[in-house]
Design a protein around this motif. Structure first.
Motif, PDB file in Angstrom:
ATOM      1  N   GLN A  84     -20.544 -17.524 -11.394  1.00 36.25           N
ATOM      2  CA  GLN A  84     -20.225 -18.408 -12.511  1.00 36.25           C
ATOM      3  C   GLN A  84     -19.895 -19.812 -12.019  1.00 36.25           C
ATOM      4  O   GLN A  84     -20.296 -20.810 -12.635  1.00 36.25           O
ATOM      5  N   LEU A  87     -23.096 -21.483 -11.314  1.00 34.27           N
ATOM      6  CA  LEU A  87     -23.740 -21.863 -12.570  1.00 34.27           C
ATOM      7  C   LEU A  87     -23.098 -23.118 -13.148  1.00 34.27           C
ATOM      8  O   LEU A  87     -23.802 -24.035 -13.609  1.00 34.27           O
ATOM      9  N   ASP A  88     -21.774 -23.175 -13.121  1.00 29.16           N
ATOM     10  CA  ASP A  88     -21.062 -24.359 -13.623  1.00 29.16           C
ATOM     11  C   ASP A  88     -21.436 -25.596 -12.816  1.00 29.16           C
ATOM     12  O   ASP A  88     -21.515 -26.712 -13.364  1.00 29.16           O
ATOM     13  N   LYS A  91     -24.683 -26.916 -14.089  1.00 30.53           N
ATOM     14  CA  LYS A  91     -24.517 -27.648 -15.340  1.00 30.53           C
ATOM     15  C   LYS A  91     -23.978 -29.053 -15.069  1.00 30.53           C
ATOM     16  O   LYS A  91     -24.405 -30.025 -15.705  1.00 30.53           O
ATOM     17  N   ASP A  98     -23.944 -27.191 -21.895  1.00 32.48           N
ATOM     18  CA  ASP A  98     -23.694 -25.757 -22.045  1.00 32.48           C
ATOM     19  C   ASP A  98     -24.846 -24.960 -21.456  1.00 32.48           C
ATOM     20  O   ASP A  98     -25.817 -25.530 -20.925  1.00 32.48           O
ATOM     21  N   ASP A  99     -24.749 -23.639 -21.546  1.00 36.27           N
ATOM     22  CA  ASP A  99     -25.772 -22.752 -20.977  1.00 36.27           C
ATOM     23  C   ASP A  99     -27.135 -23.001 -21.602  1.00 36.27           C
ATOM     24  O   ASP A  99     -28.166 -22.974 -20.907  1.00 36.27           O
ATOM     25  N   ASP A 100     -27.173 -23.216 -22.889  1.00 38.61           N
ATOM     26  CA  ASP A 100     -28.455 -23.401 -23.585  1.00 38.61           C
ATOM     27  C   ASP A 100     -29.180 -24.645 -23.093  1.00 38.61           C
ATOM     28  O   ASP A 100     -30.405 -24.623 -22.894  1.00 38.61           O
ATOM     29  N   ILE A 117     -29.878 -17.273 -19.384  1.00 36.26           N
ATOM     30  CA  ILE A 117     -28.978 -17.661 -18.303  1.00 36.26           C
ATOM     31  C   ILE A 117     -28.591 -16.443 -17.471  1.00 36.26           C
ATOM     32  O   ILE A 117     -28.442 -16.534 -16.243  1.00 36.26           O
ATOM     33  N   LYS A 121     -28.854 -16.154 -13.458  1.00 33.10           N
ATOM     34  CA  LYS A 121     -27.730 -15.773 -12.613  1.00 33.10           C
ATOM     35  C   LYS A 121     -28.057 -14.561 -11.748  1.00 33.10           C
ATOM     36  O   LYS A 121     -27.804 -14.556 -10.538  1.00 33.10           O
TER      37      LYS A 121
END
Length: 297
Positions: A84, A87-88, A91, A98-100, A117, A121
């Motif tokens: 996570q 992933l952040d 971004k 956001d994820d989208d 997503i 991941k």
């Protein structure tokens, strides 16, 4: 392109496409028509066979490598929190809110065949983190090793954050130095007078740098100053600098993170070396003779 994303693409960029093909394998066997072009029919079987012919060997090896890496996950201890965090970081790097929005960028800008997503991941970020952990698992990051590295490389590790005002003439530099001595604001003078296009708009701030990154005259002065101290004009090939040291990192505690990174870069194995090793250790049995020459053992 982001370096880590390049690596991720090399590990699993095509996995999703082959997975989709495998999901439709039964339909392919039935020769279901998917497109008609004039008087020509293209069946799903022909389409999938073409994909396998063109990309199949590469995709199959990537899927095998991803599976082998996943088997190492528990051993190296990659957690969902780490995934996570990574992933952040994506971004943040891509300015995705956001994820989208990140998913859209991955699909459109990088043509990454991921549909969610979670897939990004699990099939790309996670294997890469596992591989990174494996490359550095034998690196000695004990306090003793870090302290020894610090003592040997203390001078090269030291960092300074400084700002400067760069002008063309010594006369102007002397005038600005006098204004600073009388209480003028350094950042304001830098914004108004500095001819350095990179730092002038930032109040002269150059950020942190270590030895070897600046011209000799500038560097020698910057590292000799104390925090908050302003230098007299210093000449270099670029003009005349007035330098103020904002912050210095010189102690072991301040530099510990950089020391760890240096040790990792110095001692870590290459991803290629690690993959070769774990592929050799893995029990890989090709059940279909048609694919016996595809797997890189």
């Amino acid at each position: 392109m982001n370096k880590r994303l390049i690596t991720l693409l090399s590990i699993g960029g095509a996995v999703a496409a082959l997975t989709a093909c495998n999901n439709n394998e039964q339909d392919a066997q039935n020769g279901e028509t998917i497109v008609e072009v004039n008087d020509t029919v293209i069946t799903e079987e022909e389409f999938i066979n073409e994909l396998k012919e063109t990309y199949g060997e590469q995709m199959l090896n990537e899927m095998v490598q991803t599976t082998v890496l996943e088997d190492k996950a528990e051993e190296v201890g990659v957690t969902e929190e780490q995934v996570q965090e990574e992933l952040d970081q994506y971004k943040e790097n891509f300015n995705a809110e956001d994820d989208d929005e990140l998913l859209m960028l991955l699909q459109t800008q990088y043509q990454l065949p991921v549909t969610s997503i979670e897939q990004f991941k699990n099939e790309l970020i996670r294997p890469q983190l596992i591989l990174e952990e494996l490359t550095r698992e034998d690196v000695d990051l004990s306090d003793e090793a870090k302290q020894e590295y610090f003592e040997v490389n203390e001078e090269d590790l030291a960092e300074v954050r400084a700002r400067h005002i760069l002008v063309e003439s010594e006369e102007e530099a002397d005038e600005l130095y006098e204004e600073l001595q009388e209480g003028a604001d350094f950042e304001e003078l830098a914004s108004e007078h500095s001819i350095d296009p990179g730092s002038g708009a930032q109040g002269g701030d150059l950020g942190f740098f270590s030895r070897g990154e600046m011209v000799e005259e500038f560097e020698e002065t910057a590292f000799s100053l104390d925090e908050g101290e302003v230098s007299e004009p210093v000449e270099s090939d670029f003009g005349f600098h007035i330098i103020e040291v904002i912050e210095k990192r010189e102690s072991f505690e301040e530099l510990e993170e950089q020391i760890e990174e240096a040790l990792i870069q110095q001692e870590a194995r290459s991803p290629e070396e690690v993959m070769e090793e774990i592929m050799a250790e893995a029990e890989i049995n090709v059940q279909d003779p048609a694919y016996s020459d595809w797997i890189e053992q």
